[in-house]
Design a protein around this motif. Structure first.
Motif, PDB file in Angstrom:
ATOM      1  N   VAL A 454       0.851  -1.198   0.000  1.00 28.53           N
ATOM      2  CA  VAL A 454       0.000   0.000   0.000  1.00 28.53           C
ATOM      3  C   VAL A 454       0.883   1.243   0.000  1.00 28.53           C
ATOM      4  CG1 VAL A 454      -1.844   1.247   1.183  1.00 28.53           C
ATOM      5  CG2 VAL A 454      -1.762  -1.253   1.280  1.00 28.53           C
ATOM      6  N   ALA A 455       0.564   2.176  -0.873  1.00 29.74           N
ATOM      7  CA  ALA A 455       1.354   3.399  -1.018  1.00 29.74           C
ATOM      8  C   ALA A 455       1.031   4.396   0.092  1.00 29.74           C
ATOM      9  CB  ALA A 455       1.099   4.024  -2.378  1.00 29.74           C
ATOM     10  N   ASP A 457      -0.288   7.252   0.038  1.00 27.89           N
ATOM     11  CA  ASP A 457      -1.607   7.889  -0.020  1.00 27.89           C
ATOM     12  C   ASP A 457      -2.748   6.885   0.069  1.00 27.89           C
ATOM     13  OD1 ASP A 457      -1.536   6.636  -2.468  1.00 27.89           O
ATOM     14  OD2 ASP A 457      -1.905   8.430  -3.668  1.00 27.89           O
ATOM     15  N   THR A 459      -3.063   4.152  -1.840  1.00 30.93           N
ATOM     16  CA  THR A 459      -3.245   3.425  -3.096  1.00 30.93           C
ATOM     17  C   THR A 459      -2.666   2.019  -2.990  1.00 30.93           C
ATOM     18  OG1 THR A 459      -3.101   5.467  -4.375  1.00 30.93           O
ATOM     19  CG2 THR A 459      -2.704   3.418  -5.565  1.00 30.93           C
ATOM     20  N   PHE A 460      -3.422   1.023  -3.471  1.00 32.12           N
ATOM     21  CA  PHE A 460      -2.882  -0.330  -3.559  1.00 32.12           C
ATOM     22  C   PHE A 460      -1.904  -0.375  -4.729  1.00 32.12           C
ATOM     23  CE2 PHE A 460      -7.016  -2.302  -1.712  1.00 32.12           C
ATOM     24  CZ  PHE A 460      -6.682  -1.797  -0.463  1.00 32.12           C
ATOM     25  N   ASP A 464      -6.319  -2.444  -7.691  1.00 37.41           N
ATOM     26  CA  ASP A 464      -7.127  -1.661  -6.765  1.00 37.41           C
ATOM     27  C   ASP A 464      -8.496  -2.286  -6.511  1.00 37.41           C
ATOM     28  OD1 ASP A 464      -8.251  -1.164  -9.240  1.00 37.41           O
ATOM     29  OD2 ASP A 464      -8.301   1.013  -9.033  1.00 37.41           O
ATOM     30  N   GLN A 467      -9.939  -3.949  -3.164  1.00 36.03           N
ATOM     31  CA  GLN A 467     -10.617  -3.262  -2.061  1.00 36.03           C
ATOM     32  C   GLN A 467     -11.970  -3.883  -1.769  1.00 36.03           C
ATOM     33  OE1 GLN A 467     -12.263   0.782  -3.235  1.00 36.03           O
ATOM     34  NE2 GLN A 467     -11.143   0.291  -5.125  1.00 36.03           N
ATOM     35  N   GLY A 475      -5.582  -5.434  -1.011  1.00 33.97           N
ATOM     36  CA  GLY A 475      -4.265  -4.860  -1.239  1.00 33.97           C
ATOM     37  C   GLY A 475      -3.134  -5.868  -1.286  1.00 33.97           C
ATOM     38  N   LEU A 503       4.680   4.550  -9.680  1.00 33.82           N
ATOM     39  CA  LEU A 503       3.732   5.247  -8.810  1.00 33.82           C
ATOM     40  C   LEU A 503       4.325   6.542  -8.268  1.00 33.82           C
ATOM     41  CD1 LEU A 503       0.889   4.886  -7.604  1.00 33.82           C
ATOM     42  CD2 LEU A 503       1.960   3.761  -5.651  1.00 33.82           C
ATOM     43  N   GLN A 505       5.807   7.197  -5.286  1.00 35.08           N
ATOM     44  CA  GLN A 505       5.675   7.503  -3.861  1.00 35.08           C
ATOM     45  C   GLN A 505       6.037   6.261  -3.054  1.00 35.08           C
ATOM     46  OE1 GLN A 505       1.514   7.719  -2.323  1.00 35.08           O
ATOM     47  NE2 GLN A 505       0.948   7.783  -4.500  1.00 35.08           N
ATOM     48  N   VAL A 507       6.045   3.017  -0.781  1.00 36.69           N
ATOM     49  CA  VAL A 507       5.079   1.912  -0.642  1.00 36.69           C
ATOM     50  C   VAL A 507       5.519   1.032   0.525  1.00 36.69           C
ATOM     51  CG1 VAL A 507       4.120  -0.151  -1.712  1.00 36.69           C
ATOM     52  CG2 VAL A 507       4.440   1.935  -3.079  1.00 36.69           C
TER      53      VAL A 507
END
Length: 531
Positions: A454-455, A457, A459-460, A464, A467, A475, A503, A505, A507
């Motif tokens: 999971v990031a 923010d 995000t998976f 996604d 969820q 995730g 991505l 960012q 994780v």
């Protein structure tokens, strides 16, 4: 041939034998196969890179043809039924679904291979069967018709090769060797005079079998019903045809034992009810250690053999509600470090059998009443007995292995484990283009249950849509392709690192372990700034 075993990832390795996780096969391997009780062996063969000339003759390398014949002879020397096929060629050059597929050239090459194989093996024992092609891709009815044409070409080529091939058992296949597609689209060749069988494969449900999206449970009423229906499709479509389940497996590498053993039991039971021969897949990592002769999951194979004898198996129970927040399994007795040992009640599916006895890995027999008790639905191990192995101050790890024998069916195994949350032993830096190997100290069972990615923010990293899956699956990423574990390390695959870079960012990769309870996980953060 029932039951039979696959010599996987060997002669079918790409580009050559020995290039995957197995060395070239040696004669003694077939001794292990016979000793285990197998009656047949499927020998997958990939021919792609072993031609001495290209079009139009597609001449096979004579030394490779001889090598295949020699391995066949190794199996025949032990009176094993043998299957030889065209294997990974199906996606190497024979994929009819590709937009630029040259169907004429594919069919010519396919014919040439079987003419040469049929000639080379034309006079070997009737214990040898030929299988047309492994899992040929097909997504539409028109593509499935091309697979039917493969079977027609196969029959013609083998017949024209002469020898005893007009009497040899031939194994045909449907699109992708898939049960549903085979039931719907397979049409037997009009030109076949030989005795023949229809082969298909079964690896379902995909997420459980291949460790995808955190699916570590199997065995609900719906699971049983789905498996039964899927394995009944081909028999309903072809009530009078000999059927072979040429590949099936749930690997010990990525499945929980109690769930796995229930799956093996039901696959064997439904297949046997339909008169289907069973050929377990083995890539050299799943079942037989070919160097030592040790079978890595003997319980699974014992379960199959018991079903073939007409016996019911008594099985450890496990979580069947896929929506649960935790997962329990009667294949284990767990005691967390620092906690006092209590009685361990293990729900059990006796299936009409009675528990005959329990012994430790040293051969010592347990005393019923003092060491354990039995009810109609559970086996309970007493704290006084478990305290020999477990306790608040005991170091984590597997401490005992208990074998349970029953009045009928396969024996089963319970592993006694002192556990605590594992630890990373280092924080290595990631690099694009290669896997990230992270040293880990297991503190219990040395297996990763699942990985959640999971990031920052929320995000998976992948998929996604997970969820909407149950809590233990949201995730989570996929075993082998996106994460792995190997000995004393866990692995974040290069494909996952590429996804982090895309991505842009950080994780968190949360590695979850057994037992799957809150807190039994550790997190490794990958920051794209570190690449």
């Amino acid at each position: 041939m029932n039951p039979a075993w696959n010599l996987g990832n060997t002669l079918d390795a790409v580009p050559y034998e020995g290039m995957w996780n197995n060395p070239p096969v040696e004669d003694h391997v077939f001794d292990y196969v016979v000793e285990r009780g197998f009656k047949g062996v499927r020998i997958p063969v990939t021919w792609t890179n072993l031609h001495s000339s290209g079009a139009p003759d597609w001449t096979l390398d004579p030394s490779w043809l001889q090598r295949v014949a020699d391995v066949v002879d190794m199996a025949l020397a032990r009176d094993l039924y043998v299957t030889v096929n065209v294997h990974h060629d199906s996606w190497e050059w024979a994929d009819v679904t590709l937009p630029n597929a040259n169907i004429t050239q594919i069919q010519d090459r396919f014919r040439a291979i079987w003419e040469q194989v049929g000639t080379k093996l034309g006079c070997v024992s009737s214990l040898v069967s030929f299988e047309s092609i492994n899992e040929p891709p097909a997504d539409t009815e028109a593509e499935a018709q091309l697979i039917n044409e493969f079977n027609e070409i196969f029959v013609e080529a083998v017949t024209e090769a002469g020898g005893f091939n007009t009497q040899r058992v031939l194994q045909l296949t449907g699109p992708v060797s898939d049960a549903a597609k085979t039931a719907e689209w397979f049409v037997p060749p009009a030109n076949i005079q030989q005795p023949w069988a229809l082969q298909y494969h079964y690896y379902s449900p995909y997420d459980f079998i291949f460790g995808a999206w955190g699916k570590t449970t199997w065995g609900s009423a719906e699971d049983y019903a789905t498996l039964t229906e899927e394995l009944s499709l081909v028999r309903r479509a072809f009530p009078d045809i000999p059927l072979i389940l040429g590949e099936y497996d749930a690997s010990h590498l990525n499945t929980e034992p109690a769930a796995r053993w229930k799956w093996f039991d039901q696959v064997a039971r439904v297949s046997t009810q339909h008169g289907v021969a069973l050929v377990v897949w083995d890539n050299g990592l799943d079942h037989l250690d070919r160097n030592t002769g040790v079978w890595r999951d003997p319980v699974a194979l014992d379960i199959v053999e018991a079903v073939l004898r007409g016996e019911n198996n008594s099985l450890p129970d496990a979580t069947t509600d896929h929506g649960d927040l935790e997962q329990w399994s009667s294949a284990f007795v767990w005691n967390r470090a620092g906690e006092t040992v209590g009685d361990a009640e293990l729900p059990w599916l006796f299936h009409g059998n009675s528990l005959v006895g329990v012994r430790t890995q040293t051969g010592a027999s347990l005393v019923q009443g003092a060491d354990y008790t039995v009810s109609s639905s559970a086996v309970t191990f007493r704290a006084s007995f478990l305290s020999r192995f477990l306790g608040p101050d005991v170091e984590p790890g597997s401490k005992a292995n208990l074998t349970l024998t029953f009045s009928s069916g396969a024996p089963s195994v319970v592993e006694v484990i002192q556990w605590d949350t594992p630890e990373f032993l280092a924080q290595p830096s990631p690099a694009l283009g290669q896997d990230l190997n992270i040293p880990v100290q297991y503190k219990g069972w040395s297996m990763v249950a699942a990985v959640r990615a999971v990031a920052e923010d929320g995000t998976f990293l992948f998929d996604d849509w997970t969820q909407w899956l149950p809590p233990l699956q949201q995730g989570r990423i996929t075993f082998n392709g996106q994460y792995f574990f190997d000995g004393e390390q866990v692995v974040i695959r290069s494909a996952s690192l590429d996804a982090v870079a895309s991505l842009g960012q950080p994780v968190d990769f949360e590695f979850e372990f057994y037992p799957r309870v809150p807190g039994n996980s550790i997190t490794f953060t990958v920051d794209p700034a570190d690449f």
